[in-house]
Scaffold this active site. Structure first.
Site, PDB file in Angstrom:
ATOM      1  N   THR A  41       7.135  -4.843   4.046  1.00 25.26           N
ATOM      2  CA  THR A  41       7.538  -5.987   4.875  1.00 25.26           C
ATOM      3  C   THR A  41       7.412  -7.264   4.042  1.00 25.26           C
ATOM      4  O   THR A  41       6.447  -7.415   3.291  1.00 25.26           O
ATOM      5  CB  THR A  41       6.614  -6.089   6.103  1.00 25.26           C
ATOM      6  OG1 THR A  41       6.663  -4.866   6.808  1.00 25.26           O
ATOM      7  CG2 THR A  41       7.037  -7.238   7.027  1.00 25.26           C
TER       8      THR A  41
ATOM      9  N   GLU B 206       1.461   0.070   9.904  1.00 20.01           N
ATOM     10  CA  GLU B 206       0.015  -0.234   9.854  1.00 20.01           C
ATOM     11  C   GLU B 206      -0.819   0.914  10.446  1.00 20.01           C
ATOM     12  O   GLU B 206      -1.822   0.700  11.126  1.00 20.01           O
ATOM     13  CB  GLU B 206      -0.291  -1.592  10.487  1.00 20.01           C
ATOM     14  CG  GLU B 206       0.398  -2.702   9.705  1.00 20.01           C
ATOM     15  CD  GLU B 206      -0.181  -4.078   9.859  1.00 20.01           C
ATOM     16  OE1 GLU B 206      -1.355  -4.192  10.207  1.00 20.01           O
ATOM     17  OE2 GLU B 206       0.566  -5.041   9.598  1.00 20.01           O
TER      18      GLU B 206
ATOM     19  N   LEU C 236       0.833  -1.204   0.000  1.00 20.29           N
ATOM     20  CA  LEU C 236       0.000   0.000   0.000  1.00 20.29           C
ATOM     21  C   LEU C 236       0.871   1.259   0.000  1.00 20.29           C
ATOM     22  O   LEU C 236       0.680   2.162  -0.814  1.00 20.29           O
ATOM     23  CB  LEU C 236      -0.912  -0.006   1.241  1.00 20.29           C
ATOM     24  CG  LEU C 236      -1.692   1.275   1.538  1.00 20.29           C
ATOM     25  CD1 LEU C 236      -2.769   1.515   0.480  1.00 20.29           C
ATOM     26  CD2 LEU C 236      -2.375   1.193   2.919  1.00 20.29           C
TER      27      LEU C 236
ATOM     28  N   GLY D  12      -5.380  -6.034  10.753  1.00 17.71           N
ATOM     29  CA  GLY D  12      -3.920  -6.059  10.882  1.00 17.71           C
ATOM     30  C   GLY D  12      -3.456  -5.348  12.138  1.00 17.71           C
ATOM     31  O   GLY D  12      -2.495  -5.771  12.798  1.00 17.71           O
TER      32      GLY D  12
ATOM     33  N   GLY E 154       1.797   7.524   2.454  1.00 16.20           N
ATOM     34  CA  GLY E 154       1.961   6.680   3.634  1.00 16.20           C
ATOM     35  C   GLY E 154       0.695   6.764   4.459  1.00 16.20           C
ATOM     36  O   GLY E 154      -0.249   5.996   4.265  1.00 16.20           O
ATOM     37  N   SER E 155       0.646   7.788   5.332  1.00 16.65           N
ATOM     38  CA  SER E 155      -0.575   7.993   6.123  1.00 16.65           C
ATOM     39  C   SER E 155      -1.750   8.390   5.236  1.00 16.65           C
ATOM     40  O   SER E 155      -2.884   7.962   5.452  1.00 16.65           O
ATOM     41  CB  SER E 155      -0.335   9.096   7.167  1.00 16.65           C
ATOM     42  OG  SER E 155       0.570   8.646   8.140  1.00 16.65           O
TER      43      SER E 155
HETATM   44  N1  CAA Z   1     -13.397  -0.009   6.756  1.00 19.06           N
HETATM   45  C1  CAA Z   1     -14.123   0.174   5.637  1.00 19.06           C
HETATM   46  N2  CAA Z   1     -14.122   1.325   4.925  1.00 19.06           N
HETATM   47  C2  CAA Z   1     -13.352   2.334   5.394  1.00 19.06           C
HETATM   48  C3  CAA Z   1     -12.592   2.221   6.567  1.00 19.06           C
HETATM   49  C4  CAA Z   1     -12.633   0.986   7.267  1.00 19.06           C
HETATM   50  N3  CAA Z   1     -11.920   0.780   8.370  1.00 19.06           N
HETATM   51  N4  CAA Z   1     -11.937   3.387   6.755  1.00 19.06           N
HETATM   52  C5  CAA Z   1     -12.294   4.209   5.754  1.00 19.06           C
HETATM   53  N5  CAA Z   1     -13.157   3.563   4.930  1.00 19.06           N
HETATM   54  C6  CAA Z   1     -13.796   4.079   3.735  1.00 19.06           C
HETATM   55  C7  CAA Z   1     -14.682   5.273   4.035  1.00 19.06           C
HETATM   56  O1  CAA Z   1     -15.969   4.882   4.402  1.00 19.06           O
HETATM   57  C8  CAA Z   1     -14.654   6.012   2.706  1.00 19.06           C
HETATM   58  O2  CAA Z   1     -15.539   5.400   1.803  1.00 19.06           O
HETATM   59  P1  CAA Z   1     -16.810   6.191   1.181  1.00 19.06           P
HETATM   60  O3  CAA Z   1     -16.296   7.507   0.670  1.00 19.06           O
HETATM   61  O4  CAA Z   1     -17.311   5.285   0.132  1.00 19.06           O
HETATM   62  O5  CAA Z   1     -17.758   6.364   2.335  1.00 19.06           O
HETATM   63  C9  CAA Z   1     -13.280   5.727   2.165  1.00 19.06           C
HETATM   64  O6  CAA Z   1     -12.802   4.545   2.821  1.00 19.06           O
HETATM   65  C10 CAA Z   1     -12.300   6.853   2.405  1.00 19.06           C
HETATM   66  O7  CAA Z   1     -12.269   7.080   3.800  1.00 19.06           O
HETATM   67  P2  CAA Z   1     -11.844   8.466   4.444  1.00 19.06           P
HETATM   68  O8  CAA Z   1     -12.622   9.565   3.782  1.00 19.06           O
HETATM   69  O9  CAA Z   1     -11.953   8.309   5.900  1.00 19.06           O
HETATM   70  O10 CAA Z   1     -10.330   8.565   3.940  1.00 19.06           O
HETATM   71  P3  CAA Z   1      -9.171   9.513   4.414  1.00 19.06           P
HETATM   72  O11 CAA Z   1      -8.419   9.935   3.221  1.00 19.06           O
HETATM   73  O12 CAA Z   1      -9.700  10.561   5.341  1.00 19.06           O
HETATM   74  O13 CAA Z   1      -8.179   8.498   5.190  1.00 19.06           O
HETATM   75  C11 CAA Z   1      -7.354   7.156   6.958  1.00 19.06           C
HETATM   76  C12 CAA Z   1      -8.566   7.677   6.186  1.00 19.06           C
HETATM   77  C13 CAA Z   1      -7.944   6.410   8.133  1.00 19.06           C
HETATM   78  C14 CAA Z   1      -6.475   8.280   7.454  1.00 19.06           C
HETATM   79  C15 CAA Z   1      -6.556   6.202   6.029  1.00 19.06           C
HETATM   80  O14 CAA Z   1      -5.960   6.885   4.964  1.00 19.06           O
HETATM   81  C16 CAA Z   1      -5.510   5.402   6.755  1.00 19.06           C
HETATM   82  O15 CAA Z   1      -5.808   4.433   7.452  1.00 19.06           O
HETATM   83  N6  CAA Z   1      -4.211   5.772   6.597  1.00 19.06           N
HETATM   84  C17 CAA Z   1      -3.106   4.988   7.147  1.00 19.06           C
HETATM   85  C18 CAA Z   1      -2.669   3.931   6.173  1.00 19.06           C
HETATM   86  C19 CAA Z   1      -1.874   2.860   6.842  1.00 19.06           C
HETATM   87  O16 CAA Z   1      -2.264   2.295   7.854  1.00 19.06           O
HETATM   88  N7  CAA Z   1      -0.739   2.516   6.227  1.00 19.06           N
HETATM   89  C20 CAA Z   1       0.050   1.458   6.707  1.00 19.06           C
HETATM   90  C21 CAA Z   1       0.730   0.776   5.576  1.00 19.06           C
HETATM   91  S1  CAA Z   1       0.594  -0.942   5.580  1.00 19.06           S
HETATM   92  C22 CAA Z   1       1.878  -1.515   6.522  1.00 19.06           C
HETATM   93  O17 CAA Z   1       2.440  -0.842   7.341  1.00 19.06           O
HETATM   94  C23 CAA Z   1       2.127  -2.939   6.283  1.00 19.06           C
HETATM   95  C24 CAA Z   1       3.423  -3.491   6.683  1.00 19.06           C
HETATM   96  O18 CAA Z   1       4.210  -3.905   5.819  1.00 19.06           O
HETATM   97  C25 CAA Z   1       3.695  -3.756   8.120  1.00 19.06           C
END
Ligand code: CAA
Length: 395
Positions: A158, A363, A125, A242, A131-132
């Site tokens: 990872t 995550e 992702l 996760g 990132g965020s």
């Molecule tokens: N479940 C289902 N749908 C979700 C959801 C959830 N938990 N969270 C958001 N959505 C949906 C929303 O409903 C929205 O959909 P609709 O427009 O159709 O209603 C859509 O997703 C967009 O949501 P937001 O408007 O809330 O989006 P945003 O741009 O404000 O961002 C955020 C939300 C929570 C900040 C998100 O961007 C986020 O989680 N960012 C962090 C990303 C992350 O965790 N990255 C880690 C990388 S992976 C990793 O680290 C793996 C590794 O190798 C260890």
């Protein structure tokens, strides 16, 4: 309300504890120092059924619950957080998403190999510019009719160098914003997939974290997960689970550091008595124990909510932010209890302190978890529910 683990859960915890103490501990310092991927150790974790813990036996998994998964994560993380993140990504971010949203053909072809540990998976992702702010995907998956043409760069991946399968999040219809994003299953042996730089990290040093480049990779349409445009929601839903795994990892790091601090404080003497007999140290141990126990309750509860099919997004974010901050604080205090010995590798606590830091970052950073939690509050979710939906409706 019951706080007891059942026999199966206890057996998993004990098996994971024995494995971590006997098989991981003797070599963990060298692996960390040499940034050596734990290939043999991962093979053993696969043999124990730890690479596909929650996957149905029909697809080669162990068919266990989320509580068992967090117990295994906790015990392995007490000793080796590199092994536990490899396990967590494969279980939570790859296998869970495939089993929950994949087609039968995708499950037969990919999940069966990932759940048994024959293949390792990665979740792609993050990007240099996303990132965020995960909706800002620059990797593109252009619709070519029967396939997608994938181009872009992912970083902080990872299992980047050791995986056979990537779940790649990419933009297909930029004009639709996050609703134009897709999740694609990509085999790393396909032409155009390049494994880039391996990161030289502060902690979790024996897990392999890479940049990945995709150049004109042809991904068959049947490798898309879910409907067109489902990719961002797929990523968010997958990350909600996760985060329980990473919360369990943080809990294990904190608990491991605390246990080492208790043992050392009983052995080390100053001013004619063990340092545990000095109130300055005894009170540190009391705070560590209290905070680790609070984190444990939050992590187990989030896992339990997932097992009860409750809405666990807020609970997993709370568990992750709390447990990761407890891990960092507890590991730092454990180094302090050890004094100079805590600052050298032989005593393990300096590694746990370095490993703890990443749990506040990957995550979803602690700041992102607070966004998730505060949005739930402001939408009217004042507290977490205390009963599963079935019990609530009967009242
Ligand atoms: N479940 C289902 N749908 C979700 C959801 C959830 N938990 N969270 C958001 N959505 C949906 C929303 O409903 C929205 O959909 P609709 O427009 O159709 O209603 C859509 O997703 C967009 O949501 P937001 O408007 O809330 O989006 P945003 O741009 O404000 O961002 C955020 C939300 C929570 C900040 C998100 O961007 C986020 O989680 N960012 C962090 C990303 C992350 O965790 N990255 C880690 C990388 S992976 C990793 O680290 C793996 C590794 O190798 C260890």
């Amino acid at each position: 309300m019951f706080f007891e683990l059942n026999e199966e859960q206890l057996a998993v915890r004990d098996a994971a504890r024995d494995f971590a103490q006997n098989e991981l501990k003797p070599t963990v310092i060298d692996r960390d120092r040499e940034m050596r991927f734990p290939k043999e150790e991962v093979r053993k974790m696969a043999e124990m059924g730890f690479m596909g813990m929650m996957v149905s036996p029909e697809y080669g998994g162990s068919g266990m619950d989320t509580i068992s998964y967090v117990l295994a994560m906790e015990e392995i993380s007490k000793i080796d957080a590199s092994c536990s993140v490899i396990m967590s990504v494969n279980n939570s971010l790859v296998c869970w998403g495939l089993e929950t949203y994949g087609t039968e053909a995708q499950k037969q072809k990919y999940l069966t190999r990932l759940a048994t540990g024959e293949w390792i998976g990665a979740f792609c992702l993050s990007e240099p510019e996303a990132g965020s702010d995960a909706t800002s995907q620059r990797t593109t998956a252009v619709d070519m009719g029967d396939h997608y043409l994938l181009n872009g760069t992912k970083n902080w991946i990872t299992n980047g160098g050791s995986s056979s399968v990537h779940l790649v999040i990419a933009q297909t219809n930029p004009e639709k914003g996050h609703r134009g994003i897709n999740a694609l299953i990509v085999e790393t042996s396909w032409p155009g997939v390049t494994i880039g730089t391996k990161e030289d990290k502060l902690g979790i040093r024996s897990s392999d974290t890479h940049t990945i480049m995709y150049t004109d990779v042809k991904v068959p349409k049947e490798n898309r997960i879910g409907d067109d445009g489902f990719g961002f929601k797929f990523a968010m839903k997958t990350l909600s689970g996760g985060r329980i795994g990473i919360a369990a990892q943080a809990l294990g790091i904190g608990a491991g550091a605390y246990e080492l601090a208790v043992a050392y404080s009983k052995e080390r003497e100053t001013f004619g008595k063990p340092i545990s007999q000095h109130q300055a140290i005894a009170f540190k141990l009391a705070d560590m124990a209290t905070e680790v126990e609070a984190a444990r309750l939050m992590v187990y509860r989030a896992a339990w909510m997932k097992d009860q099919h409750m809405d666990y997004g807020m609970a997993s974010a709370m568990a992750k932010v709390f447990a990761s901050e407890v891990a960092m604080k507890t590991a730092t205090q454990a180094v302090q209890v050890h004094g100079g010995y805590g600052y050298v590798k032989e005593y393990h606590v300096e590694r746990l302190m370095r490993d703890a830091k990443i749990t506040e970052i990957y995550e979803g950073t602690s700041e992102i978890q607070r966004i998730v939690i505060s949005r739930e509050i402001l939408q009217g979710q004042l507290y977490l529910p205390y009963m599963p939906p079935s019990a609530q409706t009967s009242h």
